[in-house]
Design a protein around this motif. Structure first.
Motif, PDB file in Angstrom:
ATOM      1  N   GLY A   1      32.680 -21.994 -22.291  1.00 52.77           N
ATOM      2  CA  GLY A   1      33.503 -22.337 -21.134  1.00 52.77           C
ATOM      3  C   GLY A   1      34.485 -23.437 -21.456  1.00 52.77           C
ATOM      4  N   LEU A   2      34.009 -24.450 -22.178  1.00 54.92           N
ATOM      5  CA  LEU A   2      34.871 -25.579 -22.520  1.00 54.92           C
ATOM      6  C   LEU A   2      35.998 -25.163 -23.444  1.00 54.92           C
ATOM      7  N   TRP A   3      35.694 -24.332 -24.417  1.00 52.91           N
ATOM      8  CA  TRP A   3      36.747 -23.895 -25.335  1.00 52.91           C
ATOM      9  C   TRP A   3      37.733 -22.951 -24.671  1.00 52.91           C
ATOM     10  N   SER A   4      37.268 -22.163 -23.732  1.00 54.04           N
ATOM     11  CA  SER A   4      38.198 -21.330 -22.970  1.00 54.04           C
ATOM     12  C   SER A   4      39.203 -22.205 -22.228  1.00 54.04           C
ATOM     13  N   LEU A   5      38.723 -23.276 -21.604  1.00 52.34           N
ATOM     14  CA  LEU A   5      39.596 -24.184 -20.861  1.00 52.34           C
ATOM     15  C   LEU A   5      40.522 -24.943 -21.798  1.00 52.34           C
ATOM     16  N   ARG A   6      40.006 -25.395 -22.925  1.00 50.06           N
ATOM     17  CA  ARG A   6      40.830 -26.125 -23.892  1.00 50.06           C
ATOM     18  C   ARG A   6      41.964 -25.259 -24.430  1.00 50.06           C
TER      19      ARG A   6
ATOM     20  N   VAL B   1      45.071 -19.620 -12.786  1.00 51.22           N
ATOM     21  CA  VAL B   1      43.872 -19.587 -13.616  1.00 51.22           C
ATOM     22  C   VAL B   1      43.452 -20.995 -14.028  1.00 51.22           C
ATOM     23  N   ILE B   2      44.420 -21.816 -14.432  1.00 50.18           N
ATOM     24  CA  ILE B   2      44.070 -23.175 -14.851  1.00 50.18           C
ATOM     25  C   ILE B   2      43.512 -23.969 -13.674  1.00 50.18           C
ATOM     26  N   GLY B   3      44.059 -23.743 -12.479  1.00 50.58           N
ATOM     27  CA  GLY B   3      43.525 -24.418 -11.293  1.00 50.58           C
ATOM     28  C   GLY B   3      42.097 -23.996 -11.007  1.00 50.58           C
ATOM     29  N   LEU B   4      41.842 -22.698 -11.075  1.00 51.17           N
ATOM     30  CA  LEU B   4      40.495 -22.185 -10.828  1.00 51.17           C
ATOM     31  C   LEU B   4      39.520 -22.637 -11.917  1.00 51.17           C
ATOM     32  N   GLY B   5      40.004 -22.661 -13.174  1.00 45.31           N
ATOM     33  CA  GLY B   5      39.150 -23.091 -14.279  1.00 45.31           C
ATOM     34  C   GLY B   5      38.725 -24.544 -14.146  1.00 45.31           C
ATOM     35  N   CYS B   6      39.678 -25.401 -13.785  1.00 54.68           N
ATOM     36  CA  CYS B   6      39.359 -26.820 -13.596  1.00 54.68           C
ATOM     37  C   CYS B   6      38.428 -27.020 -12.400  1.00 54.68           C
TER      38      CYS B   6
ATOM     39  N   GLU C   1      35.022 -35.951 -17.459  1.00 54.50           N
ATOM     40  CA  GLU C   1      35.577 -34.945 -18.363  1.00 54.50           C
ATOM     41  C   GLU C   1      36.366 -33.871 -17.614  1.00 54.50           C
ATOM     42  N   PRO C   2      35.798 -33.231 -16.577  1.00 54.61           N
ATOM     43  CA  PRO C   2      36.598 -32.234 -15.854  1.00 54.61           C
ATOM     44  C   PRO C   2      37.853 -32.821 -15.208  1.00 54.61           C
ATOM     45  N   LEU C   3      37.807 -34.084 -14.787  1.00 59.18           N
ATOM     46  CA  LEU C   3      38.995 -34.710 -14.210  1.00 59.18           C
ATOM     47  C   LEU C   3      40.089 -34.910 -15.256  1.00 59.18           C
ATOM     48  N   ILE C   4      39.681 -35.184 -16.498  1.00 58.73           N
ATOM     49  CA  ILE C   4      40.662 -35.315 -17.588  1.00 58.73           C
ATOM     50  C   ILE C   4      41.377 -33.985 -17.809  1.00 58.73           C
ATOM     51  N   TYR C   5      40.598 -32.905 -17.867  1.00 58.08           N
ATOM     52  CA  TYR C   5      41.204 -31.583 -18.055  1.00 58.08           C
ATOM     53  C   TYR C   5      42.094 -31.214 -16.870  1.00 58.08           C
ATOM     54  N   THR C   6      41.654 -31.558 -15.675  1.00 57.10           N
ATOM     55  CA  THR C   6      42.460 -31.289 -14.479  1.00 57.10           C
ATOM     56  C   THR C   6      43.775 -32.061 -14.532  1.00 57.10           C
TER      57      THR C   6
ATOM     58  N   GLY D   1      35.118 -19.239 -10.887  1.00 58.41           N
ATOM     59  CA  GLY D   1      35.110 -18.862 -12.302  1.00 58.41           C
ATOM     60  C   GLY D   1      35.331 -17.378 -12.489  1.00 58.41           C
ATOM     61  N   MET D   2      34.704 -16.578 -11.627  1.00 60.34           N
ATOM     62  CA  MET D   2      34.871 -15.127 -11.701  1.00 60.34           C
ATOM     63  C   MET D   2      36.295 -14.728 -11.330  1.00 60.34           C
ATOM     64  N   LEU D   3      36.867 -15.393 -10.337  1.00 60.45           N
ATOM     65  CA  LEU D   3      38.258 -15.122  -9.961  1.00 60.45           C
ATOM     66  C   LEU D   3      39.204 -15.423 -11.123  1.00 60.45           C
ATOM     67  N   ALA D   4      38.944 -16.527 -11.821  1.00 60.16           N
ATOM     68  CA  ALA D   4      39.774 -16.889 -12.970  1.00 60.16           C
ATOM     69  C   ALA D   4      39.707 -15.802 -14.043  1.00 60.16           C
ATOM     70  N   TRP D   5      38.491 -15.303 -14.319  1.00 60.39           N
ATOM     71  CA  TRP D   5      38.343 -14.253 -15.340  1.00 60.39           C
ATOM     72  C   TRP D   5      39.053 -12.969 -14.908  1.00 60.39           C
ATOM     73  N   LEU D   6      38.927 -12.609 -13.637  1.00 62.47           N
ATOM     74  CA  LEU D   6      39.571 -11.394 -13.134  1.00 62.47           C
ATOM     75  C   LEU D   6      41.094 -11.489 -13.212  1.00 62.47           C
TER      76      LEU D   6
END
Length: 205
Positions: free
Chosen positions: A45-50, A153-158, A171-176, A117-122
């Protein structure tokens, strides 16, 4: 230029495979912590977001450097984003739930972080399917509009990451924050391009 681009793409491909190879090696050596399934879920999950954030970074790099090389790397980065997101989903459905589809659909409905997360993948699925040149030519402007959903997708992922973390959300706030910065850059750049186009049009009239 073609040889240089090929070499860069080959190096990037191998680099993007490293997290996956490390997961396999750690699994073989029994180094995936006391909860290996949770560890694999976290890593994929983390590498997908990165990689998604790196994909979004390509346009700013192209604008700032004037090099089209970065745009030519977006497709591979996008596909690897989908690859790691799919691995994340597969591990959850197969290893964590044991292919219990009733449990899976119940989680999608009742657990918000899994829902987003599922919405992001779809949303990534049609982008991955249409990432080849044939689909770019076939869809035309529709292709561009479809692939603009990467910002959703990036919004949903964060959001998925934020809701998943139960204690320290640093950590999630940094990515956001990184995602919002890249989105803001895109908005400002788009308005700048539109303004230049209006000025150019008015000067011709």
């Amino acid at each position: 230029m073609n040889r240089y681009l090929t070499a860069v793409k080959a190096a990037l491909f191998l680099l993007l495979l490293v997290p996956f190879v490390l997961i396999i090696l750690d699994g073989v050596q029994d180094n995936l912590t006391a909860d290996p399934i949770e560890e694999i879920l976290h890593r994929t999950g983390l590498w997908s977001l990165r990689i998604l954030l790196i994909t979004l970074l390509m346009t700013p790099l192209k604008v700032l450097t004037g090099s089209a090389l970065f745009i030519r790397l977006r497709r591979m980065l996008g596909l690897f984003t989908f690859f790691y997101a799919s691995m994340h989903l597969l591990v959850y459905v197969w290893l964590d739930l044991g292919l219990d589809w009733a449990h899976f659909f119940e989680d999608v409905i009742e657990r918000p972080y899994i829902t987003v997360g599922m919405l992001a993948w779809l949303l990534m699925l049609p982008m991955a399917i249409t990432s080849n040149r044939h689909m770019v030519r076939k869809l035309g402007q529709k292709w561009k509009r479809l692939h603009q959903s990467i910002y959703l997708v990036i919004g949903l992922g964060c959001l998925h990451f934020l809701w998943l973390v139960k204690s320290d959300v640093t950590e999630p706030l940094i990515y956001t924050g990184i995602g919002l910065t890249l989105l803001l850059f895109r908005i400002i750049h788009h308005k700048h391009v539109q303004r230049k186009a209006r000025i150019a049009q008015s000067s011709r009239s």
